[in-house]
Motif scaffolding. Structure first.
Motif, PDB file in Angstrom:
ATOM      1  N   PRO A 157      -4.539  27.954  43.276  1.00 60.49           N
ATOM      2  CA  PRO A 157      -5.228  27.453  41.939  1.00 60.49           C
ATOM      3  C   PRO A 157      -6.498  28.480  41.862  1.00 60.49           C
ATOM      4  O   PRO A 157      -7.135  28.968  42.715  1.00 60.49           O
ATOM      5  N   PRO A 158      -6.628  28.856  40.698  1.00 64.29           N
ATOM      6  CA  PRO A 158      -7.719  29.785  40.157  1.00 64.29           C
ATOM      7  C   PRO A 158      -9.032  29.180  40.582  1.00 64.29           C
ATOM      8  O   PRO A 158      -9.280  27.925  40.333  1.00 64.29           O
ATOM      9  N   PRO A 159     -10.223  30.137  40.406  1.00 66.22           N
ATOM     10  CA  PRO A 159     -11.319  29.522  40.565  1.00 66.22           C
ATOM     11  C   PRO A 159     -11.956  28.780  39.332  1.00 66.22           C
ATOM     12  O   PRO A 159     -12.903  28.013  39.311  1.00 66.22           O
ATOM     13  N   GLY A 160     -11.533  29.268  38.088  1.00 70.33           N
ATOM     14  CA  GLY A 160     -11.944  28.655  36.737  1.00 70.33           C
ATOM     15  C   GLY A 160     -10.935  28.921  35.920  1.00 70.33           C
ATOM     16  O   GLY A 160      -9.614  29.609  36.088  1.00 70.33           O
ATOM     17  N   ARG A 161     -10.927  28.300  34.427  1.00 68.24           N
ATOM     18  CA  ARG A 161     -10.117  28.684  33.428  1.00 68.24           C
ATOM     19  C   ARG A 161     -10.060  30.140  32.877  1.00 68.24           C
ATOM     20  O   ARG A 161     -11.137  30.806  33.133  1.00 68.24           O
ATOM     21  N   SER A 162      -8.884  30.476  32.530  1.00 69.70           N
ATOM     22  CA  SER A 162      -8.638  32.111  31.813  1.00 69.70           C
ATOM     23  C   SER A 162      -9.268  31.785  30.414  1.00 69.70           C
ATOM     24  O   SER A 162      -9.345  32.856  29.838  1.00 69.70           O
ATOM     25  N   ALA A 206       1.103  25.721  36.144  1.00 72.45           N
ATOM     26  CA  ALA A 206       1.191  27.198  36.394  1.00 72.45           C
ATOM     27  C   ALA A 206       1.660  27.482  37.347  1.00 72.45           C
ATOM     28  O   ALA A 206       2.635  28.207  37.698  1.00 72.45           O
ATOM     29  N   ILE A 207       1.441  26.840  38.655  1.00 68.97           N
ATOM     30  CA  ILE A 207       1.929  27.121  39.942  1.00 68.97           C
ATOM     31  C   ILE A 207       3.367  26.738  40.123  1.00 68.97           C
ATOM     32  O   ILE A 207       4.277  27.596  40.447  1.00 68.97           O
ATOM     33  N   LEU A 208       3.696  26.086  39.308  1.00 67.48           N
ATOM     34  CA  LEU A 208       5.087  25.376  39.462  1.00 67.48           C
ATOM     35  C   LEU A 208       5.765  26.444  38.664  1.00 67.48           C
ATOM     36  O   LEU A 208       6.868  26.558  39.052  1.00 67.48           O
ATOM     37  N   ILE A 209       5.469  26.466  37.460  1.00 67.11           N
ATOM     38  CA  ILE A 209       6.471  27.686  36.885  1.00 67.11           C
ATOM     39  C   ILE A 209       6.475  28.982  37.448  1.00 67.11           C
ATOM     40  O   ILE A 209       7.514  29.593  37.375  1.00 67.11           O
ATOM     41  N   SER A 210       5.390  29.481  38.099  1.00 66.49           N
ATOM     42  CA  SER A 210       5.457  30.632  38.843  1.00 66.49           C
ATOM     43  C   SER A 210       6.283  30.564  39.884  1.00 66.49           C
ATOM     44  O   SER A 210       7.094  31.736  40.176  1.00 66.49           O
ATOM     45  N   GLN A 211       6.274  29.724  40.924  1.00 65.63           N
ATOM     46  CA  GLN A 211       7.325  29.481  41.645  1.00 65.63           C
ATOM     47  C   GLN A 211       8.871  29.499  41.325  1.00 65.63           C
ATOM     48  O   GLN A 211       9.666  29.923  41.824  1.00 65.63           O
ATOM     49  N   ALA A 212       8.925  28.781  40.309  1.00 63.54           N
ATOM     50  CA  ALA A 212      10.425  28.816  39.374  1.00 63.54           C
ATOM     51  C   ALA A 212      10.564  30.094  39.172  1.00 63.54           C
ATOM     52  O   ALA A 212      11.796  30.354  39.323  1.00 63.54           O
ATOM     53  N   ILE A 213       9.771  30.707  38.697  1.00 62.00           N
ATOM     54  CA  ILE A 213      10.208  32.210  38.050  1.00 62.00           C
ATOM     55  C   ILE A 213      10.682  32.970  39.206  1.00 62.00           C
ATOM     56  O   ILE A 213      11.967  33.919  39.057  1.00 62.00           O
ATOM     57  N   GLN A 224      -7.634  24.029  27.209  1.00 62.96           N
ATOM     58  CA  GLN A 224      -7.827  25.115  28.174  1.00 62.96           C
ATOM     59  C   GLN A 224      -6.677  25.659  28.949  1.00 62.96           C
ATOM     60  O   GLN A 224      -5.555  24.944  28.650  1.00 62.96           O
ATOM     61  N   ARG A 225      -6.810  26.857  29.554  1.00 68.14           N
ATOM     62  CA  ARG A 225      -5.516  27.449  29.744  1.00 68.14           C
ATOM     63  C   ARG A 225      -5.933  28.147  31.331  1.00 68.14           C
ATOM     64  O   ARG A 225      -7.083  28.729  31.534  1.00 68.14           O
ATOM     65  N   TYR A 226      -5.177  27.765  32.310  1.00 65.22           N
ATOM     66  CA  TYR A 226      -5.310  28.432  33.631  1.00 65.22           C
ATOM     67  C   TYR A 226      -4.426  29.389  33.928  1.00 65.22           C
ATOM     68  O   TYR A 226      -3.057  29.084  33.579  1.00 65.22           O
ATOM     69  N   THR A 227      -4.705  30.657  34.654  1.00 67.08           N
ATOM     70  CA  THR A 227      -3.834  31.769  34.937  1.00 67.08           C
ATOM     71  C   THR A 227      -3.716  31.709  36.408  1.00 67.08           C
ATOM     72  O   THR A 227      -4.764  31.872  37.121  1.00 67.08           O
ATOM     73  N   VAL A 228      -2.451  31.958  37.018  1.00 65.20           N
ATOM     74  CA  VAL A 228      -2.268  31.822  38.271  1.00 65.20           C
ATOM     75  C   VAL A 228      -1.530  33.229  38.820  1.00 65.20           C
ATOM     76  O   VAL A 228      -0.808  33.698  37.709  1.00 65.20           O
TER      77      VAL A 228
END
Length: 516
Positions: A464-469, A221-228, A104-108
């Motif tokens: 956090p997204p409502p569901g998986r992407s 995903a949130i951690l990577i987004s903040q780091a970017i 599974q993959r989640y997108t933020v």
């Protein structure tokens, strides 16, 4: 015909023909009847020669196939309906299993406002502010490209240690795909996988950029987004600091030469002054200042001469018994004149009472003569003093005029030399101004390296997204698999029906009729 002849009966042969061939034969008979009805009737009872059936694909069959009867198509589909349902069930099971078993993959998403204008912290900044809309869009798009650039993602890989994350670098899979020839670089593989999971989209109506990051877990995903975003801001600040450092280094490389030029120009000015004896004070030549002061002294001397001449003329014109002079000229003369006038008044007053030989008159006349004698002496002395003052004032004026005449020639010579001196001073002043400007600018830009003026603001943080992407919902994937299986079954049924009908032997009676 008999059974021993070896020729199958016409009814049996016709039963083996497909509906497709029967339609083709009927069309041929109709065409023959239209062209030659007699030949068609006479040739109708002719029995074709017996031969072995041959299953082949001919041009006639292909041409007949192009005139396909859609009712036959439904026959093919009905024949393959069971296969289609079986493939639909298999496709649904495979789709559901993929949705349940795949990673599974989640997108933020993070919304970042990239303002094209930097913060104006210093006047006349190193970087100009974009004014037109096109320039602003280009500036924003350039900064947006940095958001997903290799430098930013490489720093994120190092910061989060993604080379040890199986999602971004799996040693077993990387070794199997790359082979044993070359050892794979973990950072490059992790960087490529991270770039595949990152996307930046710009809003066409604003300067907002949406950063999308996908990962197997929401927290990652949130951690990577903040780091970017953090490394993106640091990369922008680093780029501006690097540009300021290059500008400061270029200015510093020129400061040495500019300083030497200024020193040489100032030394040339001082050398010219010494060689032409051009002393200056408060920005003005000493000779010019001396001439100005001497002019003032001459004016004062002329005033003194005029005053002394007037005092002397008035004193001589008044005579001994004249009006009292200015007390500042001679107080004694004034006192003697007052005493003389008083004695005369007393003599005139006493003469009306006493005779000329009266002791009082005699005494007064004796005192008057004594006072007059003193008055004449004092008058002579006063006139001499006034004459001496007048001569002294005239001599001083003549001396000052002589000095002025001597100084004029020097001043004219100095003025001619001062023309060249001013040219040298202008050259030195211009070089000094350029040097001071470069020096001040270099110091300002050096300090500018320490200031972060990037105007980037996170207006919507990753949540956090409502569901998986990916993958989609299990029911949707299972339905898509079932539909794909059913469609595949229908296609197979059509293909099998076409192949079967095109390889059946043709009707021999129809072939004979066509040959006739």
């Amino acid at each position: 015909m008999s059974a021993g002849s070896g020729t199958p009966p016409i009814s049996a042969t016709a039963s083996n023909n497909s509906a497709f061939e029967r339609i083709a034969n009927a069309r041929r008979r109709a065409m023959l009847q239209q062209h030659d009805p007699v030949a068609a009737r006479s040739s109708a009872p002719v029995t074709p020669q017996p031969s072995e059936p041959v299953a082949t694909v001919t041009l006639d069959k292909i041409g007949d196939f192009l005139e396909l009867d859609f009712r036959r198509l439904f026959v093919w589909l009905r024949a393959g309906l069971a296969l289609a349902f079986m493939l639909a069930v298999i496709g649904g099971i495979v789709g559901g299993a993929y949705a349940l078993l795949s990673k599974q993959r989640y997108t933020v998403t993070t919304e970042v406002l990239i303002n094209p204008s930097n913060l104006q912290v210093v006047e006349n900044d190193l970087y100009s502010q974009p004014g037109q809309v096109d320039s602003q869009l280009l500036s924003t798009r350039s900064k947006q490209r940095i958001l997903t650039s290799g430098n930013v993602l490489s720093r994120v890989v190092d910061e989060l240690n993604l080379t040890h994350d199986p999602e971004f670098f799996d040693p077993d899979r990387s070794t199997s795909t790359s082979g044993a020839v070359a050892k794979p670089d973990p950072k490059l593989i992790a960087l490529k996988n991270l770039a595949d999971r990152v996307n930046a989209a710009a809003d066409p109506t604003s300067f907002v950029t949406t950063l999308s990051v996908s990962a197997e877990t929401t927290a990652k995903a949130i951690l990577i987004s903040q780091a970017i975003v953090k490394n993106f801001q640091e990369e922008l600040a680093k780029a501006e600091a690097a540009g300021a450092s290059r500008a400061a280094a270029a200015l510093d490389s020129r400061l040495g030469q500019l300083k030497s030029d200024v020193q040489a120009a100032e030394e040339k000015v001082e050398s010219y002054r010494r060689s032409h004896n051009l002393s200056s004070s408060n920005g003005q030549l000493v000779s010019s200042q001396t001439m100005t002061q001497l002019n003032g002294e001459i004016v004062d001397a002329q005033s003194r001469v005029i005053a002394a001449q007037a005092s002397y003329d008035a004193l001589v014109a008044s005579g001994i018994n004249g009006a009292n002079p200015d007390p500042t000229v001679s107080e004694a003369l004034a006192a003697l004149r007052d005493r003389s006038n008083s004695l005369r008044q007393q003599i005139d007053s006493q003469s009306m009472t006493f005779g000329p030989r009266h002791p009082t008159i005699v005494r007064l006349r004796t005192e008057l003569e004594t006072v007059n004698s003193q008055l004449r002496t004092e008058f002579s002395r006063t006139v001499g003093t006034a004459k001496s003052s007048l001569d002294k004032a005239r001599a001083s004026l003549a001396s000052l005029n002589a000095r002025m005449n001597d100084l004029k020639s020097n001043v004219f010579t100095d003025s001619e030399s001062e023309v060249a001196l001013r040219e040298l001073e202008r050259d030195a002043a211009s070089k000094r101004a350029v040097y001071e400007s470069f020096l001040s600018r270099a110091r300002q830009i050096s300090e500018r390296e320490q200031i972060d003026t990037t105007n980037v603001q996170v207006i919507s943080t990753a949540v956090p997204p409502p569901g998986r992407s990916w993958p989609p919902r299990t029911a949707l994937v299972a339905g898509a698999g079932a539909f794909a299986g059913f469609a595949l079954g229908m296609l197979l049924a059509i293909g099998m029906g076409i192949s079967r009908d095109m390889r059946r032997p043709p009707n021999r009676s129809d072939l004979a009729a066509s040959r006739a």
